[in-house]
Design a protein around this motif. Structure first.
Motif, mmCIF file in Angstrom:
data_model
loop_
_atom_site.group_PDB
_atom_site.id
_atom_site.type_symbol
_atom_site.label_atom_id
_atom_site.label_comp_id
_atom_site.label_asym_id
_atom_site.label_seq_id
_atom_site.Cartn_x
_atom_site.Cartn_y
_atom_site.Cartn_z
ATOM 1 N N ALA A 29 54.776 68.732 36.416
ATOM 2 C CA ALA A 29 53.488 68.562 37.087
ATOM 3 C C ALA A 29 52.334 69.073 36.222
ATOM 4 O O ALA A 29 51.290 68.416 36.121
ATOM 5 C CB ALA A 29 53.500 69.271 38.438
ATOM 6 N N CYS A 30 52.520 70.223 35.591
ATOM 7 C CA CYS A 30 51.470 70.758 34.704
ATOM 8 C C CYS A 30 51.238 69.824 33.516
ATOM 9 O O CYS A 30 50.093 69.554 33.143
ATOM 10 C CB CYS A 30 51.828 72.159 34.222
ATOM 11 N N ALA A 77 56.757 86.670 27.016
ATOM 12 C CA ALA A 77 55.370 86.217 26.897
ATOM 13 C C ALA A 77 55.252 84.761 26.451
ATOM 14 O O ALA A 77 54.184 84.158 26.584
ATOM 15 C CB ALA A 77 54.609 87.118 25.922
ATOM 16 N N ALA A 78 56.333 84.190 25.951
ATOM 17 C CA ALA A 78 56.290 82.808 25.462
ATOM 18 C C ALA A 78 56.120 81.835 26.623
ATOM 19 O O ALA A 78 56.564 82.081 27.739
ATOM 20 C CB ALA A 78 57.574 82.489 24.698
ATOM 21 N N PHE A 79 55.454 80.710 26.327
ATOM 22 C CA PHE A 79 55.341 79.656 27.326
ATOM 23 C C PHE A 79 56.726 79.088 27.622
ATOM 24 O O PHE A 79 57.597 79.060 26.754
ATOM 25 C CB PHE A 79 54.413 78.541 26.846
ATOM 26 N N VAL A 80 56.923 78.612 28.843
ATOM 27 C CA VAL A 80 58.220 78.065 29.239
ATOM 28 C C VAL A 80 58.542 76.827 28.418
ATOM 29 O O VAL A 80 57.640 76.087 28.013
ATOM 30 C CB VAL A 80 58.275 77.737 30.751
ATOM 31 N N PRO A 81 59.823 76.606 28.159
ATOM 32 C CA PRO A 81 60.221 75.426 27.403
ATOM 33 C C PRO A 81 59.756 74.140 28.088
ATOM 34 O O PRO A 81 59.788 74.029 29.313
ATOM 35 C CB PRO A 81 61.755 75.505 27.397
ATOM 36 N N GLY A 82 59.297 73.216 27.268
ATOM 37 C CA GLY A 82 58.874 71.916 27.774
ATOM 38 C C GLY A 82 57.405 71.806 28.102
ATOM 39 O O GLY A 82 56.890 70.695 28.266
ATOM 40 N N LEU A 83 56.709 72.935 28.234
ATOM 41 C CA LEU A 83 55.280 72.885 28.534
ATOM 42 C C LEU A 83 54.516 72.416 27.304
ATOM 43 O O LEU A 83 54.731 72.927 26.208
ATOM 44 C CB LEU A 83 54.771 74.263 28.965
ATOM 45 N N ILE A 84 53.624 71.459 27.485
ATOM 46 C CA ILE A 84 52.792 70.977 26.382
ATOM 47 C C ILE A 84 51.817 72.089 25.993
ATOM 48 O O ILE A 84 51.043 72.555 26.820
ATOM 49 C CB ILE A 84 52.002 69.722 26.793
ATOM 50 N N THR A 85 51.892 72.520 24.744
ATOM 51 C CA THR A 85 50.987 73.583 24.282
ATOM 52 C C THR A 85 50.279 73.230 22.981
ATOM 53 O O THR A 85 49.286 73.875 22.640
ATOM 54 C CB THR A 85 51.760 74.904 24.068
ATOM 55 N N SER A 86 50.761 72.228 22.251
ATOM 56 C CA SER A 86 50.200 71.948 20.930
ATOM 57 C C SER A 86 48.759 71.474 21.037
ATOM 58 O O SER A 86 48.402 70.697 21.929
ATOM 59 C CB SER A 86 51.052 70.912 20.190
ATOM 60 N N ASP A 87 47.952 71.974 20.141
ATOM 61 C CA ASP A 87 46.532 71.624 20.033
ATOM 62 C C ASP A 87 45.695 72.023 21.237
ATOM 63 O O ASP A 87 44.586 71.522 21.405
ATOM 64 C CB ASP A 87 46.355 70.126 19.761
#
Length: 192
Positions: A29-30, A77-87
């Motif tokens: 969803a995110c 502290a890392a973002f959860v796997p699969g979350l779009i974080t690039s750019d």
């Protein structure tokens, strides 16, 4: 302009089984929300919590319990796997509200944002505190219904009810948010 804030989608929060079982659907969803926003030139900001091991950023309850949490650079502290974080830009906070002790207000003003869409966890803590402070800074707030979650649903429902009634903050589906983004995009094109 609309800005989307995705709050605390980090490994530490999903250690709680109540949130853990919703992780994958929340990530989807995110990601859908962020992709929809980016396609329409809306701003997206990843907000995360990090603390220092030396206790300098700890909250009162952390200090009282002498128990730190979500340390900078840790796996928690890392973002959860699969979350779009690039750019995507990121903002680090040490309190529930993304406004407290950060430059969020200036970022939103620089982006000329008037409305913020909130997603992430936990609805009854960090999302609600950020929403209350957004109201204090005259931002309209929309909650992304499918993209927020809490380990305490009763408290989340109660707080959202109060914030919706008192601060006129809406809880909308992703489809409704896409319609809102489309309307704002058309308005900005007409204004040009």
């Amino acid at each position: 302009m609309i800005a989307v804030l995705v709050i605390d989608m980090q490994n530490a929060y999903f250690e709680d089984p109540a949130l853990g079982r919703h992780r994958d659907e929340l990530v989807r969803a995110c990601n859908a929300l962020m992709s929809a926003a980016r396609r329409r030139n809306a701003r997206v900001l990843l907000v995360k919590t990090e603390h220092e091991r030396d206790k300098s950023t700890w909250t009162l309850n952390m200090l009282d319990d002498n128990q730190g949490f979500i340390f900078r650079g840790s796996e928690q502290a890392a973002f959860v796997p699969g979350l779009i974080t690039s750019d995507l830009p990121q903002l680090v906070k040490t309190r529930d509200s993304a406004f407290l002790g950060t430059d969020l207000l200036w970022r939103l003003r620089n982006w000329e944002a008037s409305t913020i869409v909130l997603a992430g966890v936990s609805t009854h803590n960090c999302v609600a505190q950020t929403a209350a402070d957004a109201f204090g800074h005259n931002f309209r707030v929309v909650y992304a219904a499918e993209a927020i979650a809490s380990e305490d649903q009763a408290s989340a429902d109660a707080l959202l009810s109060i914030l919706s009634r008192e601060y006129r903050q809406e809880k909308l589906s992703l489809a409704q948010i896409e319609d809102l983004l489309d309307r704002r995009l058309k308005q900005s094109e007409v204004a040009m």
